[in-house]
Design a protein around this motif. Structure first.
Motif, PDB file in Angstrom:
ATOM      1  N   HIS A 171       0.828  -1.210   0.000  1.00 17.50           N
ATOM      2  CA  HIS A 171       0.000   0.000   0.000  1.00 17.50           C
ATOM      3  C   HIS A 171       0.865   1.264   0.000  1.00 17.50           C
ATOM      4  O   HIS A 171       0.602   2.205  -0.762  1.00 17.50           O
ATOM      5  N   LEU A 172       1.863   1.303   0.862  1.00 18.81           N
ATOM      6  CA  LEU A 172       2.707   2.497   0.956  1.00 18.81           C
ATOM      7  C   LEU A 172       3.524   2.705  -0.314  1.00 18.81           C
ATOM      8  O   LEU A 172       3.644   3.832  -0.813  1.00 18.81           O
ATOM      9  N   LEU A 173       4.109   1.628  -0.836  1.00 13.79           N
ATOM     10  CA  LEU A 173       4.918   1.741  -2.050  1.00 13.79           C
ATOM     11  C   LEU A 173       4.073   2.204  -3.242  1.00 13.79           C
ATOM     12  O   LEU A 173       4.474   3.081  -4.010  1.00 13.79           O
ATOM     13  N   TYR A 174       2.893   1.619  -3.365  1.00 13.21           N
ATOM     14  CA  TYR A 174       2.037   1.905  -4.523  1.00 13.21           C
ATOM     15  C   TYR A 174       1.374   3.276  -4.421  1.00 13.21           C
ATOM     16  O   TYR A 174       1.445   4.086  -5.355  1.00 13.21           O
ATOM     17  N   TYR A 175       0.765   3.568  -3.296  1.00 11.71           N
ATOM     18  CA  TYR A 175      -0.045   4.795  -3.198  1.00 11.71           C
ATOM     19  C   TYR A 175       0.775   6.052  -2.902  1.00 11.71           C
ATOM     20  O   TYR A 175       0.227   7.159  -2.929  1.00 11.71           O
ATOM     21  N   THR A 176       2.083   5.891  -2.603  1.00 14.91           N
ATOM     22  CA  THR A 176       2.945   7.067  -2.503  1.00 14.91           C
ATOM     23  C   THR A 176       3.868   7.196  -3.715  1.00 14.91           C
ATOM     24  O   THR A 176       4.459   8.251  -3.934  1.00 14.91           O
ATOM     25  N   ALA A 177       4.034   6.100  -4.471  1.00 18.09           N
ATOM     26  CA  ALA A 177       4.917   6.076  -5.655  1.00 18.09           C
ATOM     27  C   ALA A 177       6.364   6.401  -5.290  1.00 18.09           C
ATOM     28  O   ALA A 177       7.089   7.026  -6.066  1.00 18.09           O
ATOM     29  N   GLN A 178       6.801   5.942  -4.104  1.00 15.29           N
ATOM     30  CA  GLN A 178       8.149   6.261  -3.639  1.00 15.29           C
ATOM     31  C   GLN A 178       9.053   5.026  -3.644  1.00 15.29           C
ATOM     32  O   GLN A 178       8.603   3.901  -3.757  1.00 15.29           O
ATOM     33  N   ARG A 179      10.338   5.281  -3.518  1.00 13.95           N
ATOM     34  CA  ARG A 179      11.332   4.206  -3.449  1.00 13.95           C
ATOM     35  C   ARG A 179      11.240   3.493  -2.106  1.00 13.95           C
ATOM     36  O   ARG A 179      10.790   4.062  -1.108  1.00 13.95           O
ATOM     37  N   ILE A 180      11.746   2.264  -2.063  1.00 11.97           N
ATOM     38  CA  ILE A 180      11.616   1.452  -0.866  1.00 11.97           C
ATOM     39  C   ILE A 180      12.325   2.085   0.331  1.00 11.97           C
ATOM     40  O   ILE A 180      11.845   2.008   1.468  1.00 11.97           O
ATOM     41  N   GLY A 181      13.467   2.758   0.090  1.00 12.39           N
ATOM     42  CA  GLY A 181      14.183   3.378   1.201  1.00 12.39           C
ATOM     43  C   GLY A 181      13.391   4.506   1.840  1.00 12.39           C
ATOM     44  O   GLY A 181      13.390   4.664   3.067  1.00 12.39           O
ATOM     45  N   ASP A 182      12.705   5.296   1.015  1.00 13.50           N
ATOM     46  CA  ASP A 182      11.895   6.401   1.540  1.00 13.50           C
ATOM     47  C   ASP A 182      10.663   5.883   2.271  1.00 13.50           C
ATOM     48  O   ASP A 182      10.244   6.441   3.286  1.00 13.50           O
ATOM     49  N   VAL A 183      10.080   4.800   1.762  1.00 12.68           N
ATOM     50  CA  VAL A 183       8.921   4.196   2.431  1.00 12.68           C
ATOM     51  C   VAL A 183       9.345   3.592   3.768  1.00 12.68           C
ATOM     52  O   VAL A 183       8.649   3.731   4.782  1.00 12.68           O
ATOM     53  N   ALA A 184      10.493   2.926   3.790  1.00 20.68           N
ATOM     54  CA  ALA A 184      10.976   2.311   5.023  1.00 20.68           C
ATOM     55  C   ALA A 184      11.264   3.348   6.101  1.00 20.68           C
ATOM     56  O   ALA A 184      11.192   3.058   7.298  1.00 20.68           O
ATOM     57  N   ALA A 185      11.579   4.577   5.691  1.00 21.14           N
ATOM     58  CA  ALA A 185      11.941   5.634   6.644  1.00 21.14           C
ATOM     59  C   ALA A 185      10.736   6.419   7.163  1.00 21.14           C
ATOM     60  O   ALA A 185      10.886   7.250   8.067  1.00 21.14           O
ATOM     61  N   LEU A 186       9.540   6.166   6.624  1.00 22.91           N
ATOM     62  CA  LEU A 186       8.367   6.925   7.052  1.00 22.91           C
ATOM     63  C   LEU A 186       8.032   6.657   8.517  1.00 22.91           C
ATOM     64  O   LEU A 186       8.030   5.507   8.961  1.00 22.91           O
ATOM     65  N   THR A 187       7.746   7.725   9.254  1.00 22.59           N
ATOM     66  CA  THR A 187       7.310   7.597  10.643  1.00 22.59           C
ATOM     67  C   THR A 187       5.856   8.043  10.734  1.00 22.59           C
ATOM     68  O   THR A 187       5.318   8.657   9.807  1.00 22.59           O
ATOM     69  N   TRP A 188       5.233   7.764  11.892  1.00 18.29           N
ATOM     70  CA  TRP A 188       3.851   8.202  12.073  1.00 18.29           C
ATOM     71  C   TRP A 188       3.749   9.719  12.079  1.00 18.29           C
ATOM     72  O   TRP A 188       2.702  10.285  11.770  1.00 18.29           O
ATOM     73  N   GLY A 189       4.856  10.383  12.398  1.00 17.07           N
ATOM     74  CA  GLY A 189       4.864  11.840  12.324  1.00 17.07           C
ATOM     75  C   GLY A 189       4.817  12.355  10.904  1.00 17.07           C
ATOM     76  O   GLY A 189       4.519  13.531  10.668  1.00 17.07           O
ATOM     77  N   SER A 190       5.116  11.462   9.922  1.00 19.30           N
ATOM     78  CA  SER A 190       5.048  11.849   8.512  1.00 19.30           C
ATOM     79  C   SER A 190       3.613  11.917   8.017  1.00 19.30           C
ATOM     80  O   SER A 190       3.349  12.493   6.956  1.00 19.30           O
ATOM     81  N   PHE A 191       2.674  11.332   8.779  1.00 19.71           N
ATOM     82  CA  PHE A 191       1.289  11.189   8.349  1.00 19.71           C
ATOM     83  C   PHE A 191       0.382  11.997   9.279  1.00 19.71           C
ATOM     84  O   PHE A 191       0.314  11.727  10.478  1.00 19.71           O
ATOM     85  N   ASP A 192      -0.298  13.004   8.723  1.00 23.56           N
ATOM     86  CA  ASP A 192      -1.169  13.845   9.553  1.00 23.56           C
ATOM     87  C   ASP A 192      -2.643  13.484   9.416  1.00 23.56           C
ATOM     88  O   ASP A 192      -3.520  14.205   9.884  1.00 23.56           O
ATOM     89  N   GLY A 193      -2.912  12.359   8.777  1.00 24.49           N
ATOM     90  CA  GLY A 193      -4.285  11.924   8.561  1.00 24.49           C
ATOM     91  C   GLY A 193      -4.783  12.227   7.169  1.00 24.49           C
ATOM     92  O   GLY A 193      -5.741  11.611   6.689  1.00 24.49           O
TER      93      GLY A 193
END
Length: 335
Positions: free
Chosen positions: A190-212
């Motif tokens: 879901h994260l890889l597809y719906y953000t269209a980002q590289r695996i390293g950037d997806v792996a680094a996402l924190t809950w603070g990156s998501f505001d809802g």
């Protein structure tokens, strides 16, 4: 002069003879460094020649003792290495480590092209990794030559292996991954597809990156900052996972090559036996956006790519889906 020939060359200009000593060093462009000698008839010639020869001999002894492992250590401690992007530093440490594991005890000056070719050929089942070892080794040797630590280039003329282009996932594989029973795989897809980002950037996402409503990130490779609106399907998936503190990763585990590999293996297992790579989902996302009628600029606002790269990724987009979108727009304009 007949008896003094080692490392000395003679040139002639305007009727005069000039003598130069080969120091055994190279400059930043890889050219030999020559030192001007007095005329052999000059009383100082012998002392100057002896001093230069002694320096060359001592330096040659030091170079002969420098192992490949030592060269890599020097490079990784250098200002040149420190100026690289953090992601490049991590990759070089990883793949120079693989180089050192195989050839680390060899004198750096004595490593030959055939040694590197053999090492790379033994990695033929991992062409991408072999190419990274080659690039990482080349970076260390290029720096070493400019600093005078080595004079050889064991990477010269070695072509990189064909890796093939990462392909977008087949529709059935994408649907399978998005509906996987494995929570790690499903969340990762879901994260890889719906953000269209590289695996390293997806792996680094924190809950603070998501505001809802938005996911905010800075791409590791490009340094580009993005605010990506969250797709409803991704929001629904995120709601199924307990939200941690702002500094806790959305996908559990500290960002690292090991974490990225764990995600990669989980994602591949979820869609087995179909052979896919996580990066293919980036192409799926770009194609999906274009097939929905998004412009290249709108698509790039999600993926963070250049407009040219969006078009490059889009070469395999579905003509059928694009045609259907075009026809719907055409008909809407006439109603």
């Amino acid at each position: 002069m007949a008896r003094i020939v080692k490392y000395v060359k003679q040139t002639k200009a305007k009727g005069h003879k000039y003598y130069y000593f080969d120091t055994g060093q190279t400059d930043e462009k890889g050219k030999k460094v020559w030192k001007r000698l007095p005329d052999p008839a000059d009383r100082t010639f012998g002392a100057v020649y002896a001093a230069l020869l002694g320096h060359r001999t001592r330096r040659a002894n030091v170079v002969a003792q420098l192992t490949l492992s030592g060269l890599v250590d020097l490079y990784q401690a250098s200002d040149k290495f420190a100026k690289l992007a953090a992601s490049t530093q991590r990759l070089y440490r990883l793949y120079q480590g693989e180089l050192v594991d195989k050839l680390g005890n060899a004198p750096a000056q004595l490593v030959e092209r055939k040694d590197i070719v053999l090492l790379l050929d033994l990695m033929a089942d991992r062409p991408g990794a072999a190419n990274m070892v080659q690039r990482a080794a080349g970076a260390a040797y290029a720096w070493g030559r400019k600093r005078g630590h080595v004079t050889n280039d064991p990477l010269v003329g070695i072509e990189e292996m064909e890796t093939g282009e990462h392909q977008p996932w087949p529709d059935e594989a994408l649907a399978k991954g998005l509906a996987s029973d494995d929570a790690l795989a499903r969340l990762s897809v879901h994260l890889l597809y719906y953000t269209a980002q590289r695996i390293g950037d997806v792996a680094a996402l924190t809950w603070g990156s998501f505001d809802g409503h938005m996911i905010s990130l800075t791409q590791e490779k490009t340094g580009k900052y993005l605010d990506i609106p969250v797709h409803d399907a991704l929001a629904k998936e995120l709601a199924q996972h307990p939200r941690g503190n702002s500094d806790e990763p959305i996908i559990p585990g500290k960002p690292s090559p090991a974490k990225a590999n764990r995600i990669r293996l989980a994602v591949q297992a979820a869609v087995a036996p179909t052979k896919v790579v996580p990066h293919g989902l980036r192409k799926n996302a770009v194609n999906a956006l274009l097939e929905k009628g998004c412009t290249a600029a709108e698509t790039a606002a999600i993926s963070g790519q250049s407009l040219a790269m969006v078009e490059y990724y889009a070469r395999r987009r579905s003509q059928k889906k694009l045609g259907q979108t075009a026809m719907r727009k055409w008909q809407q304009d006439e109603t």
